[in-house]
Design a protein around this motif. Structure first.
Motif, PDB file in Angstrom:
ATOM      1  N   THR A 174       0.767  12.289  10.668  1.00  0.00           N
ATOM      2  CA  THR A 174      -0.502  12.331  10.332  1.00  0.00           C
ATOM      3  C   THR A 174      -1.406  11.263  10.868  1.00  0.00           C
ATOM      4  OG1 THR A 174       0.185  13.755   8.446  1.00  0.00           O
ATOM      5  CG2 THR A 174      -2.119  12.571   8.295  1.00  0.00           C
ATOM      6  N   ALA A 175      -0.798  10.015  10.690  1.00  0.00           N
ATOM      7  CA  ALA A 175      -1.535   8.647  11.136  1.00  0.00           C
ATOM      8  C   ALA A 175      -1.937   8.875  12.828  1.00  0.00           C
ATOM      9  CB  ALA A 175      -0.715   7.624  10.454  1.00  0.00           C
ATOM     10  N   GLY A 176      -0.546   8.973  13.432  1.00  0.00           N
ATOM     11  CA  GLY A 176      -0.855   9.026  14.604  1.00  0.00           C
ATOM     12  C   GLY A 176      -1.740  10.108  15.349  1.00  0.00           C
ATOM     13  N   GLY A 177      -1.341  11.163  14.804  1.00  0.00           N
ATOM     14  CA  GLY A 177      -2.414  12.260  15.067  1.00  0.00           C
ATOM     15  C   GLY A 177      -3.805  11.932  15.035  1.00  0.00           C
ATOM     16  N   SER A 178      -4.388  11.579  13.736  1.00  0.00           N
ATOM     17  CA  SER A 178      -5.638  11.100  13.447  1.00  0.00           C
ATOM     18  C   SER A 178      -6.089   9.888  14.548  1.00  0.00           C
ATOM     19  CB  SER A 178      -5.782  10.368  12.203  1.00  0.00           C
ATOM     20  OG  SER A 178      -5.366  11.313  10.936  1.00  0.00           O
ATOM     21  N   ALA A 179      -5.337   9.142  14.755  1.00  0.00           N
ATOM     22  CA  ALA A 179      -5.621   8.066  15.998  1.00  0.00           C
ATOM     23  C   ALA A 179      -5.849   8.735  17.506  1.00  0.00           C
ATOM     24  CB  ALA A 179      -4.664   7.049  16.016  1.00  0.00           C
ATOM     25  N   TYR A 180      -4.758   9.823  17.636  1.00  0.00           N
ATOM     26  CA  TYR A 180      -5.229  10.376  18.966  1.00  0.00           C
ATOM     27  C   TYR A 180      -6.253  11.347  18.932  1.00  0.00           C
ATOM     28  CZ  TYR A 180      -0.508   8.627  20.683  1.00  0.00           C
ATOM     29  OH  TYR A 180       0.483   8.127  21.033  1.00  0.00           O
ATOM     30  N   ARG A 181      -6.617  11.836  17.657  1.00  0.00           N
ATOM     31  CA  ARG A 181      -7.654  12.724  17.591  1.00  0.00           C
ATOM     32  C   ARG A 181      -9.018  12.057  17.808  1.00  0.00           C
ATOM     33  NH1 ARG A 181      -8.375  17.418  12.983  1.00  0.00           N
ATOM     34  NH2 ARG A 181     -10.228  18.457  14.080  1.00  0.00           N
ATOM     35  N   ARG A 182      -9.285  10.829  17.659  1.00  0.00           N
ATOM     36  CA  ARG A 182     -10.345   9.935  17.944  1.00  0.00           C
ATOM     37  C   ARG A 182     -10.632   9.764  19.224  1.00  0.00           C
ATOM     38  NH1 ARG A 182      -8.790   7.550  12.962  1.00  0.00           N
ATOM     39  NH2 ARG A 182      -7.428   5.780  14.043  1.00  0.00           N
ATOM     40  N   PHE A 183      -9.782  10.096  19.999  1.00  0.00           N
ATOM     41  CA  PHE A 183     -10.025  10.177  21.672  1.00  0.00           C
ATOM     42  C   PHE A 183     -10.030  11.235  22.327  1.00  0.00           C
ATOM     43  CE2 PHE A 183      -8.021   5.798  20.710  1.00  0.00           C
ATOM     44  CZ  PHE A 183      -8.386   4.896  21.738  1.00  0.00           C
ATOM     45  N   GLY A 184     -10.260  12.201  21.307  1.00  0.00           N
ATOM     46  CA  GLY A 184     -10.641  13.653  21.879  1.00  0.00           C
ATOM     47  C   GLY A 184      -9.532  14.653  22.148  1.00  0.00           C
ATOM     48  N   LEU A 185      -8.384  14.143  21.801  1.00  0.00           N
ATOM     49  CA  LEU A 185      -7.306  15.072  21.933  1.00  0.00           C
ATOM     50  C   LEU A 185      -7.235  16.104  20.771  1.00  0.00           C
ATOM     51  CD1 LEU A 185      -4.209  12.930  23.202  1.00  0.00           C
ATOM     52  CD2 LEU A 185      -5.826  14.297  24.340  1.00  0.00           C
ATOM     53  N   ASP A 186      -6.977  17.182  20.543  1.00  0.00           N
ATOM     54  CA  ASP A 186      -6.901  17.980  19.634  1.00  0.00           C
ATOM     55  C   ASP A 186      -5.333  18.177  18.936  1.00  0.00           C
ATOM     56  OD1 ASP A 186      -9.339  19.285  19.882  1.00  0.00           O
ATOM     57  OD2 ASP A 186      -8.792  20.884  21.378  1.00  0.00           O
ATOM     58  N   ALA A 187      -5.265  18.521  17.883  1.00  0.00           N
ATOM     59  CA  ALA A 187      -3.912  18.603  17.152  1.00  0.00           C
ATOM     60  C   ALA A 187      -3.648  19.825  16.694  1.00  0.00           C
ATOM     61  CB  ALA A 187      -4.047  17.284  15.763  1.00  0.00           C
ATOM     62  N   LEU A 188      -2.210  20.010  16.789  1.00  0.00           N
ATOM     63  CA  LEU A 188      -1.982  21.328  16.275  1.00  0.00           C
ATOM     64  C   LEU A 188      -0.570  21.305  15.763  1.00  0.00           C
ATOM     65  CD1 LEU A 188      -1.791  24.552  16.545  1.00  0.00           C
ATOM     66  CD2 LEU A 188      -0.299  24.167  18.578  1.00  0.00           C
TER      67      LEU A 188
END
Length: 595
Positions: free
Chosen positions: A341-355
C-alpha cells in the motif's frame, strides 16, 4: 506463484557493468510533481502514423485505375508497378507496427517511420495511385517537425542483429534468384553471362526490372516475384529486429549489495518482499542521495520493478523519479509488480495507476495457536505427521555444515515440481549462497533421518520472516507442509520473530467475496473464471492453503501507466516469473536425486 516452485540457484553473467549505475538524465526529467506520461503530442503522432500505415496497406490491395496504369506504362514497366504495390503494403504494415515505438519515444522508430513515409510517397506514385501519397507526405512533415520528442535510446545489439538478418536474407535471395535465372538461361531472348544474371537478381531485390528478358512473360514474373519477395522480407524483418524491445544485462556496481543490505537492516520492516531485491537478475536505480533504491528488471521492453522501493521513505520519490527517467530515456514501459500500500501510493503520485493483484498471508506469531475449531484442519494434519514419526529442525543457514547444506540443495532440486525454476517478485531463486547466512531453514525428516521436506525463510527486517522456498517429497505423509509451518511459528518466538509472511494469493478478495452472502453476479462470474484458471496456476488452491492458518491479509498491487499497456506488462510479468518461456528461464542443473 506456487510456494513449492520457489528457490534454486541462478548464475548471472557479470561481465558487463550495467548502464543503470548512473540514471539517465533527459530534458524531460521526471519529478514528483511531473507525473510520468507520454506527451500527448507524441501519442497523437504515433496514432496518426498508424492510421496512415493502415490506409496505405488498404490502398495497396485495392485495384488501380487502369487508365493511370496505362499512362505510366511508358515510364515504368508493369512489373515495377506490381513491386511498388507490394512495397506500399509492407510499408503500411511496418508503420502500424512502429506506432508503439513512437508512443514510447524511440528514436529508431522515428528514423524508420520518417524514411518509410518518404518511400511510401514515391511508391504510391509509382503504382499509379498518387492520391494516397498526400497523407504520407503530411505525416512525413509532422515527423520532421516533432523530431525532438523522439529521443529514447535503442539497444546497440539490435543494430548488429538487424544487419546480420538483412544480409542473410539478401544473400539468400540473391543466390536463389541467380540459380533460378541460370536454370532458365535457355529461355532468354538475348543470351548473357553470369554477370548479367547477378545484376538482374540484385536489381529485382530492390524492385527494379533488370536487363534480362525471357521468352515467356510468366518466367519474367516468376523471377521478379522471387527476388522482390526476398528483398521485401530482408528489409521488413530487419526493421522488426531493429525495433525489438531493448534489455539490460544483470549486474551490480561495486558496493551496491552492501548498501542494499544496509538499507534492509535499517528500513526493511516495512516490506516483507524487501530481501527479494537481492536476486541476482535484478538491477538497481538509486536516488541521488543513495538513501533509497528501486530494484527492477527489463523484460521485453518493460522495466519491471518489484515490491516497494527500499530505504528511507522520504527518499522514495527521488528513487522513483530516477527509475522513471531511465524508462523514459530508453523507451521502456514502467510497471511495478507486487508493491504494498505504501509503495503503491508513492508510485501513484507519479501518475501510475494501481490495480489490486492479490493478498499476502501474514501470520501474527504471538497470537498464533492451534486451538479452536477454525484450526482443526491444521491441528489434525500436524498430529498425523507427528504420529508418522516426522521431526522438524529449525536452523539458520550459517549453522549447517557443508555436507548438510549440500544435502538440502540436492533435495530442493529433487522435490521441485517440473524442471523450470519460477519466481521473480517473491522468490530468491537460490539456496545455500554464503551471502544468505541469515536465512532460516526448516528441515523435516522421517524416523530414519531421511529428509522429506524443507522451507526457506528470508529475513523481513529485524523481527520478521518471509517464506521463499517450500519443497516436499510428494510421497510423504499428508500433513508435511503443515508440520513445517507450525514448527517455524513455534520456533519463531525464541528467535525474536513476531510476524511471518506466507504465500501470495492472486485475486484472493474475489474468491472470498463470492463466498459471502449476497455476492453479485459479476463477482460470482469472476470467481468461476479464477477457479477454472486454478487448474493451470493454482489460484484457488493457494488461497485455501494459506487461509487455513487464519492469517491476516495484506493487499499487493500492480502499478502501470495506462490500460493499453496491461497486455505487454502481463506478458513481461509472466515471463519474469517463468510462467512463459523466455531466454531467462532457469532449469535445474543439479542431479534430481536426494540421498
Amino acid at each position: 506463484m506456487s510456494a513449492n516452485e520457489r528457490g534454486g540457484t541462478v548464475t548471472v553473467d557479470q561481465e558487463a557493468v550495467p548502464a543503470q549505475r548512473e540514471a539517465a538524465v533527459h530534458p524531460r526529467k521526471t519529478t514528483s510533481r511531473s507525473p510520468w506520461r507520454p506527451p500527448p503530442s507524441r501519442t497523437v503522432v504515433a496514432r496518426s502514423v498508424q492510421i496512415v500505415g493502415a490506409f496505405s496497406a488498404l490502398t495497396a490491395i485495392l485495384p488501380s485505375w487502369h487508365q493511370r496504369m496505362a499512362a505510366l506504362a511508358d515510364l515504368m514497366p508493369t512489373a515495377g508497378m506490381v513491386t511498388a504495390r507490394a512495397g506500399v503494403s509492407v510499408i503500411g504494415l511496418l508503420l502500424v507496427y512502429l506506432g508503439s515505438g513512437l508512443r514510447r519515444g524511440k528514436r529508431r522508430a522515428w528514423q524508420l517511420a520518417t524514411g518509410l513515409c518518404a518511400l511510401s510517397v514515391v511508391l504510391h506514385v509509382a503504382k499509379a495511385t498518387p492520391a494516397p501519397a498526400l497523407p504520407a507526405l503530411v505525416i512525413f512533415g509532422v515527423l520532421i517537425v516533432e523530431r525532438d520528442r523522439f529521443y529514447a535510446r535503442g539497444d546497440v545489439r539490435n543494430r548488429r542483429r538487424a544487419l546480420r538478418v538483412c544480409a542473410g536474407f539478401l544473400g539468400a535471395g540473391l543466390a536463389l534468384g541467380f540459380v533460378e535465372i541460370a536454370l532458365r538461361a535457355g529461355q532468354l531472348t538475348v543470351p548473357s553471362g553470369p554477370g548479367r544474371w547477378l545484376e538482374h537478381a540484385a536489381l529485382g531485390m530492390i524492385g527494379i526490372t533488370g536487363p534480362l528478358r525471357f521468352q515467356h512473360e510468366v518466367t519474367n514474373t516468376m523471377v521478379d516475384v522471387t527476388t522482390g519477395a526476398f528483398g521485401l522480407l530482408a528489409f521488413g524483418v530487419a526493421a522488426l529486429v531493429l525495433l525489438r524491445p531493448g534489455t539490460r544485462r544483470a549486474g551490480w556496481a561495486s558496493g551496491d549489495e552492501d548498501q542494499v543490505r544496509s538499507l534492509l537492516d535499517r528500513y526493511g520492516d516495512g516490506d516483507s518482499l524487501g530481501y527479494f531485491a537481492l536476486r541476482r537478475d535484478k538491477l538497481f536505480i538509486w536516488a541521488p542521495s543513495r538513501q533509497a533504491v528501486v530494484a527492477y528488471r527489463v523484460v521485453n521492453g518493460v522495466s519491471l520493478a518489484s515490491g516497494d522501493p527500499l530505504g528511507v521513505p522520504s527518499a522514495w520519490p527521488e528513487a522513483i523519479a530516477a527509475w522513471l527517467a531511465d524508462c523514459d530515456a530508453n523507451g521502456w514501459t514502467p510497471a511495478v509488480l507486487a508493491c504494498g500500500t505504501a509503495g503503491g501510493s508513492a508510485y501513484r503520485r507519479f501518475g501510475l495507476d494501481a490495480l489490486e493483484l492479490g493478498d499476502e498471508a501474514i501470520l501474527d506469531v504471538p497470537a498464533f495457536s492451534l486451538q479452536g475449531r477454525p484450526m482443526r484442519t491444521v491441528r489434525q494434519a500436524v498430529g498425523r505427521a507427528r504420529r508418522a514419526g516426522y521431526v522438524c529442525e529449525v536452523v539458520r543457514q550459517r549453522d549447517l555444515d557443508a555436507a548438510a547444506l549440500a544435502e538440502v540443495r540436492r533435495c530442493a532440486v529433487a522435490f521441485r515440481c517440473g524442471g523450470t525454476e519460477r519466481g521473480f517478485s517473491m522468490a530468491l531463486s537460490r539456496l545455500g549462497d554464503p551471502a544468505d547466512d541469515d536465512c532460516l531453514l526448516v528441515l523435516c525428516r522421517d524416523a530414519d533421518g531421511r529428509l522429506l521436506g524443507l522451507l526457506q525463510f528470508v529475513p523481513w527486517g529485524r523481527s520478521g520472516l518471509s517464506l521463499d522456498l517450500m519443497r516436499g517429497d510428494r510421497s510423504a505423509e499428508n500433513g508435511l507442509t503443515e508440520l513445517m509451518i507450525v514448527s517455524a511459528v513455534e520456533a519463531a518466538a525464541g528467535l525474536g520473530v513476531t510476524q511471518i509472511s506466507l504465500n501470495f494469493a492472486v485475486l484472493r478478495s474475489i474468491i472470498a467475496r463470492a463466498e459471502q452472502l449476497g455476492a453479485g453476479p459479476v463477482v460470482r462470474l469472476w470467481a468461476r473464471v479464477l477457479r477454472a484458471m486454478s487448474g493451470f496456476w493454482q489460484i484457488e488452491s493457494l488461497y485455501r492453503a494459506n487461509a487455513k492458518y487464519q492469517p491476516h491479509w495484506q493487499p499487493r498491487f500492480l502499478c502501470f501507466p495506462s490500460a493499453r499497456d496491461l497486455p505487454r506488462i502481463a506478458v513481461a510479468a509472466l515471463s519474469a516469473e517463468a510462467f512463459l518461456p523466455s531466454a531467462g528461464t532457469r532449469r535445474a542443473t543439479e542431479p534430481d536425486t536426494c540421498a
